[in-house]
Design a protein around this motif. Structure first.
Motif, short mmCIF file in Angstrom:
data_model
loop_
_atom_site.label_atom_id
_atom_site.label_comp_id
_atom_site.label_asym_id
_atom_site.label_seq_id
_atom_site.Cartn_x
_atom_site.Cartn_y
_atom_site.Cartn_z
N THR A 170 5.42 -3.86 -13.50
CA THR A 170 6.61 -3.04 -13.70
C THR A 170 7.81 -3.93 -13.99
OG1 THR A 170 5.72 -1.36 -12.20
CG2 THR A 170 8.09 -1.27 -12.64
N GLN A 171 7.93 -5.03 -13.28
CA GLN A 171 9.02 -5.98 -13.53
C GLN A 171 8.96 -6.52 -14.96
OE1 GLN A 171 11.65 -6.79 -11.61
NE2 GLN A 171 12.41 -8.13 -13.20
N MET A 172 7.76 -6.88 -15.41
CA MET A 172 7.59 -7.38 -16.78
C MET A 172 8.06 -6.33 -17.79
SD MET A 172 4.11 -8.62 -18.78
CE MET A 172 3.37 -6.99 -18.93
N LEU A 173 7.68 -5.08 -17.55
CA LEU A 173 8.00 -4.01 -18.49
C LEU A 173 9.43 -3.49 -18.35
CD1 LEU A 173 4.62 -2.09 -18.39
CD2 LEU A 173 5.43 -3.72 -20.11
N SER A 174 10.16 -3.98 -17.35
CA SER A 174 11.57 -3.60 -17.22
C SER A 174 12.45 -4.41 -18.18
CB SER A 174 12.06 -3.76 -15.78
OG SER A 174 12.18 -5.14 -15.45
N ASP A 175 11.90 -5.48 -18.72
CA ASP A 175 12.62 -6.32 -19.67
C ASP A 175 12.63 -5.61 -21.04
OD1 ASP A 175 13.75 -8.70 -20.92
OD2 ASP A 175 11.74 -9.00 -21.75
N PRO A 176 13.81 -5.30 -21.59
CA PRO A 176 13.88 -4.58 -22.87
C PRO A 176 13.14 -5.27 -24.02
CG PRO A 176 16.04 -4.63 -21.83
CD PRO A 176 15.14 -5.53 -21.03
N ASP A 177 13.18 -6.60 -24.08
CA ASP A 177 12.50 -7.31 -25.17
C ASP A 177 10.98 -7.25 -25.05
OD1 ASP A 177 14.85 -8.02 -26.46
OD2 ASP A 177 15.04 -9.90 -25.34
N THR A 178 10.48 -7.11 -23.84
CA THR A 178 9.05 -6.96 -23.63
C THR A 178 8.64 -5.51 -23.88
OG1 THR A 178 9.07 -8.71 -21.97
CG2 THR A 178 7.17 -7.23 -21.96
N ALA A 179 9.38 -4.60 -23.29
CA ALA A 179 9.04 -3.17 -23.39
C ALA A 179 9.04 -2.67 -24.82
CB ALA A 179 10.01 -2.35 -22.55
N ARG A 180 9.91 -3.18 -25.66
CA ARG A 180 10.01 -2.65 -27.03
C ARG A 180 8.72 -2.78 -27.80
NH1 ARG A 180 13.07 -6.98 -30.84
NH2 ARG A 180 12.71 -5.37 -32.39
N PHE A 181 7.85 -3.73 -27.40
CA PHE A 181 6.60 -3.91 -28.11
C PHE A 181 5.37 -3.47 -27.31
CE2 PHE A 181 9.20 -7.46 -30.01
CZ PHE A 181 9.46 -6.79 -31.20
N ILE A 182 5.54 -3.14 -26.04
CA ILE A 182 4.38 -2.82 -25.21
C ILE A 182 4.35 -1.35 -24.78
CG2 ILE A 182 3.18 -3.30 -23.05
CD1 ILE A 182 4.04 -6.16 -23.26
N THR A 183 5.47 -0.81 -24.36
CA THR A 183 5.45 0.57 -23.89
C THR A 183 5.35 1.52 -25.08
OG1 THR A 183 7.86 0.81 -23.86
CG2 THR A 183 6.81 -0.02 -21.84
N SER A 184 4.75 2.68 -24.85
CA SER A 184 4.52 3.61 -25.97
C SER A 184 5.81 4.14 -26.57
CB SER A 184 3.62 4.76 -25.53
OG SER A 184 4.20 5.47 -24.47
N ASP A 185 6.88 4.21 -25.77
CA ASP A 185 8.16 4.69 -26.32
C ASP A 185 9.13 3.54 -26.62
OD1 ASP A 185 8.98 3.95 -23.77
OD2 ASP A 185 9.69 5.95 -23.21
N ARG B 184 5.72 -4.90 -36.65
CA ARG B 184 6.24 -5.77 -37.70
C ARG B 184 7.39 -6.65 -37.24
NH1 ARG B 184 5.73 -2.61 -42.53
NH2 ARG B 184 3.51 -2.60 -42.94
N GLU B 185 8.11 -6.22 -36.22
CA GLU B 185 9.25 -7.01 -35.73
C GLU B 185 8.83 -8.02 -34.65
OE1 GLU B 185 12.41 -4.40 -34.55
OE2 GLU B 185 12.32 -3.29 -36.43
N ASN B 186 7.59 -7.96 -34.22
CA ASN B 186 7.13 -8.83 -33.14
C ASN B 186 6.65 -10.17 -33.70
OD1 ASN B 186 6.05 -9.99 -30.86
ND2 ASN B 186 5.07 -8.11 -30.16
N VAL B 187 7.60 -11.01 -34.02
CA VAL B 187 7.33 -12.30 -34.64
C VAL B 187 6.49 -13.20 -33.72
CG1 VAL B 187 8.43 -14.37 -35.61
CG2 VAL B 187 9.41 -12.11 -36.04
N ALA B 188 6.75 -13.17 -32.44
CA ALA B 188 6.01 -14.02 -31.50
C ALA B 188 4.53 -13.66 -31.48
CB ALA B 188 6.61 -13.91 -30.10
N SER B 189 4.21 -12.37 -31.45
CA SER B 189 2.80 -11.96 -31.45
C SER B 189 2.14 -12.24 -32.79
CB SER B 189 2.66 -10.48 -31.09
OG SER B 189 2.76 -10.32 -29.70
N GLN B 190 2.89 -12.14 -33.87
CA GLN B 190 2.34 -12.49 -35.18
C GLN B 190 1.95 -13.97 -35.19
OE1 GLN B 190 5.34 -11.38 -38.05
NE2 GLN B 190 5.38 -9.28 -37.30
#
Length: 192
Positions: free
Chosen positions: A38-53, A149-155
């Motif tokens: 939950t702490q990891m997903l509370s970070d906006p930069d992490t959540a933008r690519f992982i959470t469904s919304d 497409r915006e997730n440069v690190a995962s690319q």
């Protein structure tokens, strides 16, 4: 999509470590993983690519539900994303591994690493181990990685894995690419 085990392969029914790398342990989910996930997903930069919304998870119940989905994938399919734990400290690093919910475009190995553990090569190390594991266990010829497409690190991780971008898709309302790791190419790289 039902994934078949390779002849003679099985997954041990344990709550302990299933894969160990030089620096990491990859294991099933435990109740103690809910708070750090939950702490990891509370970070906006992490959540933008992982959470469904694409929104940060700031509610304890929503965090619990997200962890329950991860653990439930294991209960329903016999496999799922691993909790990634740092060997030296025992800290929750993130989650990496197989993901195959209904109507997903294929057997995926995905990754999500908590902000404080990024830049250490953990996503790559855990993804490599997960791909090795998946090809050893399952009758599959390809593994996908769905990346916004915006997730440069995962690319960058996908490129370092040797995955190839094959097509576009809509991922929760965002433009994404499907990257593919082929068994033959993966096996050939290991022999080099």
């Amino acid at each position: 999509m039902i994934v078949q085990f390779r002849p003679g392969a099985s997954i041990p029914q344990t709550d302990g470590t299933l894969i160990e790398t030089e620096r990491l342990k990859l294991r099933r989910w435990r109740e103690a993983d809910i708070a750090p996930n939950t702490q990891m997903l509370s970070d906006p930069d992490t959540a933008r690519f992982i959470t469904s919304d694409g929104k940060p998870i700031t509610d304890e119940f929503v965090g619990w539900r997200n962890s329950a989905i991860m653990a439930g994938h294991w209960a329903l399919h016999g496999f799922g994303m691993f909790v990634v734990e740092e060997k030296g400290s025992g800290n929750f690093v993130g989650r990496v591994g197989p993901w195959l919910p209904p109507s997903w475009p294929g057997f995926e190995i995905g990754w999500g690493i908590a902000r404080e553990f990024r830049g250490k090569g953990y996503a790559l190390e855990a993804a490599r181990a997960s791909i090795d594991w998946a090809f050893a266990i399952f009758e599959i010829d390809r593994i996908i990685h769905c990346i916004d497409r915006e997730n440069v690190a995962s690319q960058a991780v996908a490129r370092r894995l040797g995955a190839k971008k094959t097509r576009e898709m809509n991922l929760f309302g965002h433009a994404a690419d499907v990257w593919v790791t082929e068994r033959d190419a993966w096996t050939a790289r290991l022999k080099q």
